[in-house]
Design a protein around this motif. Structure first.
Motif, short mmCIF file in Angstrom:
data_model
loop_
_atom_site.label_atom_id
_atom_site.label_comp_id
_atom_site.label_asym_id
_atom_site.label_seq_id
_atom_site.Cartn_x
_atom_site.Cartn_y
_atom_site.Cartn_z
N ILE A 1 0.87 -1.18 0.00
CA ILE A 1 0.00 0.00 0.00
C ILE A 1 0.91 1.23 0.00
N ARG A 2 0.89 2.00 -1.10
CA ARG A 2 1.78 3.16 -1.21
C ARG A 2 0.96 4.42 -1.39
N CYS A 3 1.51 5.51 -0.93
CA CYS A 3 0.84 6.80 -1.04
C CYS A 3 1.58 7.67 -2.07
N VAL A 4 0.83 8.23 -2.99
CA VAL A 4 1.38 9.17 -3.96
C VAL A 4 0.47 10.39 -3.97
N GLY A 5 0.89 11.42 -3.26
CA GLY A 5 0.06 12.60 -3.14
C GLY A 5 -1.23 12.26 -2.42
N PRO A 6 -2.37 12.67 -2.96
CA PRO A 6 -3.66 12.38 -2.31
C PRO A 6 -4.22 11.01 -2.67
N THR A 7 -3.44 10.22 -3.38
CA THR A 7 -3.92 8.90 -3.82
C THR A 7 -3.12 7.79 -3.15
N ILE A 8 -3.70 6.60 -3.21
CA ILE A 8 -3.03 5.40 -2.68
C ILE A 8 -2.96 4.36 -3.80
#
Length: 236
Positions: A165-172
């Motif tokens: 589970i990775r976070c990129v800005g406001p998205t996952i």
């Protein structure tokens, strides 16, 4: 005595002797026939008794064979029952392994958790504190697994052993697929157990409730899709 009278006397004697001999012969013949008949009946009775004894011996032998066959059938039935039980256990283990590996779609009772950014985010000077991050989602997922969740998905992406589970800005990003809030975490397992685990004092929900919005719903039927992708590939 005249010759005529002598002749009649001799004739009478001869007749009497002949009659006696005939009668004696007849009685002897009757006795001989009776003895022969008795001897035949005895022989027939002896043969019949021998046949009865032979039939009894054959029946005893057949009964022993039947008992042996029944024992053999019993052993075969026990072996078949054991094989059937082992096959059922193997099948159950296979189904459990397939569920855990995520290769098949599954359904069952469970819990649906919806995580959204807090409404305070719009008015806060530090927006990052009030949006859902990957570590927030990971906390919920780990708690569900600890509570016995059998299968979990995030926004329709089935989690497997090496899913990340990775976070990129406001998205996952889950399994290489990007999605934005709200994040819907669906889990199959005992709904009461999982809900109680999330509501533990000082637990996941209590630590997140001041920062993000979380809604829980127990469901009698939760449907999860199969994992799509290469389970051997580590999503970084």
């Amino acid at each position: 005595m005249s010759r005529r009278r002598k002749f009649h006397l001799y004739l009478t004697v001869v007749t009497l002797c002949t009659g006696f001999l005939v009668a004696t012969s007849f009685e002897t013949t009757k006795l001989t026939r009776k003895e022969r008949l008795n001897d035949q009946l005895f022989q027939q009775e002896t043969q019949l008794n021998d046949r009865i004894l032979s039939e009894k011996e054959q029946n005893r032998h057949l009964e022993n064979q039947l008992i042996d066959l029944q024992r053999q059938v019993g052993k075969v039935e026990e072996a078949m029952a054991q094989q059937k039980s082992e096959a059922a256990d193997t099948l159950a283990q296979l189904e459990a392994a397939r569920m855990l590996s995520g290769v098949v779609a599954v359904e069952g009772p469970g819990l649906v958790i919806t995580m959204q950014d807090s409404q305070s985010a719009a008015s806060s000077s530090d927006i990052a504190n009030y949006i859902v991050h990957e570590q927030d989602v990971r906390l919920v997922v780990n708690e569900l697994r600890a509570a016995g969740a059998e299968a979990i998905s995030i926004n329709g992406q089935r989690l497997v052993s090496n899913s990340s589970i990775r976070c990129v800005g406001p998205t996952i990003i889950v399994n290489g697929i990007k999605s934005a809030a709200p994040f819907v975490i669906s889990a199959i397992g005992n709904p009461e157990t999982m809900e109680s685990a999330l509501h533990l004092p000082g637990g996941v929900l209590q630590s997140l409730q001041d920062f993000v919005q979380i809604d829980l719903a127990k469901k009698e039927k939760v449907q999860l899709p199969a994992f799509v992708g290469d389970a051997k590939t580590k999503h970084s």
